[in-house]
Write an enzyme that holds these catalytic residues in place. Structure first.
Site, short mmCIF file in Angstrom:
data_model
loop_
_atom_site.label_atom_id
_atom_site.label_comp_id
_atom_site.label_asym_id
_atom_site.label_seq_id
_atom_site.Cartn_x
_atom_site.Cartn_y
_atom_site.Cartn_z
N SER A 178 80.25 47.52 46.07
CA SER A 178 79.22 46.66 45.48
C SER A 178 79.56 45.20 45.75
CB SER A 178 79.10 46.94 43.97
OG SER A 178 78.06 46.19 43.40
N THR A 179 79.88 44.43 44.71
CA THR A 179 80.18 43.01 44.89
C THR A 179 81.34 42.83 45.87
OG1 THR A 179 79.56 42.68 42.58
CG2 THR A 179 80.72 40.87 43.66
N HIS A 205 75.62 48.68 46.90
CA HIS A 205 74.63 48.13 45.97
C HIS A 205 74.02 46.88 46.59
CE1 HIS A 205 77.21 49.92 42.45
NE2 HIS A 205 76.65 50.85 43.21
N MET A 299 81.76 45.49 40.95
CA MET A 299 81.71 45.43 39.49
C MET A 299 81.23 46.77 38.94
SD MET A 299 82.25 43.45 36.90
CE MET A 299 82.41 41.87 37.74
N ASP A 302 80.65 52.57 39.09
CA ASP A 302 79.92 53.53 39.92
C ASP A 302 80.86 54.22 40.90
OD1 ASP A 302 77.76 54.92 41.03
OD2 ASP A 302 77.44 53.37 42.55
#
Length: 364
Positions: A178-179, A205, A299, A302
Site C-alpha cells: 500500500s503506502t 492499494h 498502512m 491488509d
C-alpha cells in the site's frame, strides 16, 4: 501536534485544505504558494508532513520534491489530478521519495471538499508516521550540508521457522502493498529474470486511474512482463499482474487454467484491491505449499490475516523488514501474528523469492 505544510498555488485550495486540517486539533498548518516558498518554510516551520501540488509556477511539485528530499527529507503527500499526465507525474513523485498521494477532487473543489476531507486527514496522519530511508539521497545531502555520513545498518534476512527452501512444481506469488508500494514493487520486480517460473499477482492499494500507469511504467524497466488486470487473464510464468484500482483482484478457475480477474470491491474488506481477498481466493484453488506471499510497506493490516492462514497451512511468507518499510503496518502485523516465514529488507526480497522459486520450479 502534527505540523503540516500545504503547498499549492491556488489560494482557494490552500484555504480549503487549511480549513479541513484545522478542524482536527492534532494539526498545526502553514502554507506556501509555490515550491520556492515551500523550501523556505522547510527551515522556518519545519513541517512533519508536506502536501504538495504537482502543477505550480516557478518551481513545480516534482522539482520541489526533489529538493525537499535533499534539503530536509520529510514525508510528502502529492496532490495529483485524475488524468494520465497526473498519474505519470505521481509515479515519478513516488520514485523521488513521496510517501503517498491523493487525487484532487475534479470540477469545483469547494463543492466536493466534504467528501474529500476524511481522506485528506487520513493520508496526512498516516504520512506523519512514515519512515524515510536514511540512506536515500544521502550523498547529495552530505554535499549540501557538508556534514558527516550517517551510518545505516543493513538488516539481514531473518528466518522465522524451519521451512524447506526451494519449492518444486508450479504455483503463484501473491504480493500485497500500500503506502510506499510503487517503489517497493520496483525493487521487487526489477531484479527478477524474464524466465521467472511463476506468475506474480499484486494487490496494490491505489485508485483505478493510476494502476494502468503503474503497470506500464514497471513493464518498461522490468525483464518480467507487467500488466494491469483489465479483463480475466490466464496466468503465465514470467508475468506480473497488477489488480485494477478500486476493485478487488482474485484467482479463478477458467476453462484454460488458473486466471486472474477483477471483481467488484467487497465492503467486508476495507482496502482495495484487497490482499486478504486475493490470498484467500488462491487458497481455495491451490494448496498453500504452492503459494508464496510477499507483504511489503503499507498502512493497516491488509493481508496479514490471510497470509497467516497460508503460513499455518504450509505456505511460504515473506514480510518486509521494519528497517526498510516506509510504513511497517501490513508486514508488521504479519510478523506480530507469527505468520512471517522470513523477515527480509526490501533490497533482498527478490533474492529470497528466487531461492524459494528456482528457475527450474515450474518444470518439476
Amino acid at each position: 501536534m502534527i505540523k503540516v505544510l500545504v503547498v499549492d498555488d491556488s489560494a482557494l485550495v490552500r484555504k480549503l485544505f487549511g480549513r479541513v486540517l484545522a478542524q482536527d486539533a492534532g494539526f498545526e498548518v502553514a502554507f506556501a504558494r509555490d515550491g520556492l516558498e515551500a523550501l523556505t518554510q522547510l527551515e522556518t516551520f519545519r513541517p512533519d508532513v508536506v502536501t504538495l501540488d504537482i502543477n505550480m509556477p516557478q518551481m513545480n511539485g516534482l522539482q520541489c520534491l526533489d529538493r525537499i528530499m535533499v534539503q530536509r527529507p520529510s514525508p510528502v503527500v502529492m496532490v495529483s489530478s485524475l488524468t494520465a499526465e497526473g498519474a505519470d507525474a505521481t509515479y515519478d513523485a513516488l520514485r523521488l521519495g513521496a510517501v503517498d498521494f491523493i487525487a484532487k477532487p475534479g470540477g469545483a473543489v469547494s463543492l466536493r471538499i466534504d467528501e474529500f476531507a476524511p481522506l485528506l486527514i487520513e493520508k496526512v496522519r498516516n504520512a506523519s508516521s512514515a519512515r524515510l530511508p536514511a540512506s536515500k539521497r544521502l550523498r547529495e545531502r552530505v554535499q549540501l550540508k557538508t556534514a558527516g555520513v550517517l551510518a545505516r545498518t543493513t538488516v539481514p534476512a531473518t528466518r522465522r521457522r524451519e521451512i524447506p527452501m526451494a519449492i518444486e512444481g508450479s504455483g503463484i506469488v501473491l504480493v500485497g502493498t500500500s503506502t510506499g508500494g510503487p517503489p517497493a514493487l520496483e525493487a521487487l520486480l526489477v531484479p527478477l529474470p524474464q524466465n521467472f517460473p511463476w506468475p506474480i499477482v499484486i494487490a496494490q492499494h491505489m485508485p483505478a486511474n493510476f494502476t494502468a500507469t503503474l503497470a506500464k511504467r514497471l513493464d518498461g524497466i522490468c525483464a518480467v512482463d507487467v500488466v494491469e488486470v483489465s479483463q480475466p487473464m490466464l496466468l503465465e510464468p514470467g508475468c506480473a499482474y497488477i489488480g485494477r484500482g478500486d476493485a478487488d483482484v482474485v484467482i479463478a478457475q477458467r476453462p484454460g487454467g488458473l486466471a486472474v480477474m477483477n471483481v467488484p470491491a467487497r465492503a467486508s474488506y476495507p482496502w482495495h484491491p484487497s490482499t486478504d481477498r486475493l490470498v484467500r481466493s488462491a487458497l481455495e484453488l491451490l494448496p498453500a505449499s504452492q503459494l508464496v506471499g510477499v507483504l511489503m510497506t503499507g498502512m493497516g493490516d491488509d493481508g496479514a490475516a490471510a497470509m497467516k492462514e497460508m503460513h499455518t497451512q504450509g505456505g511460504r511468507t515473506i514480510a518486509e523488514a521494519e528497517d526498510t518499510a516506509i510504513v511497517w503496518g501490513m508486514p508488521g502485523e504479519l510478523v506480530r501474528a507469527g505468520g512471517a516465514g522470513w523477515i527480509v529488507p526490501l533490497p533482498k526480497i527478490a533474492d529470497q523469492l528466487r531461492l524459494l522459486v528456482p528457475a527450474h520450479a515450474a518444470d518439476s
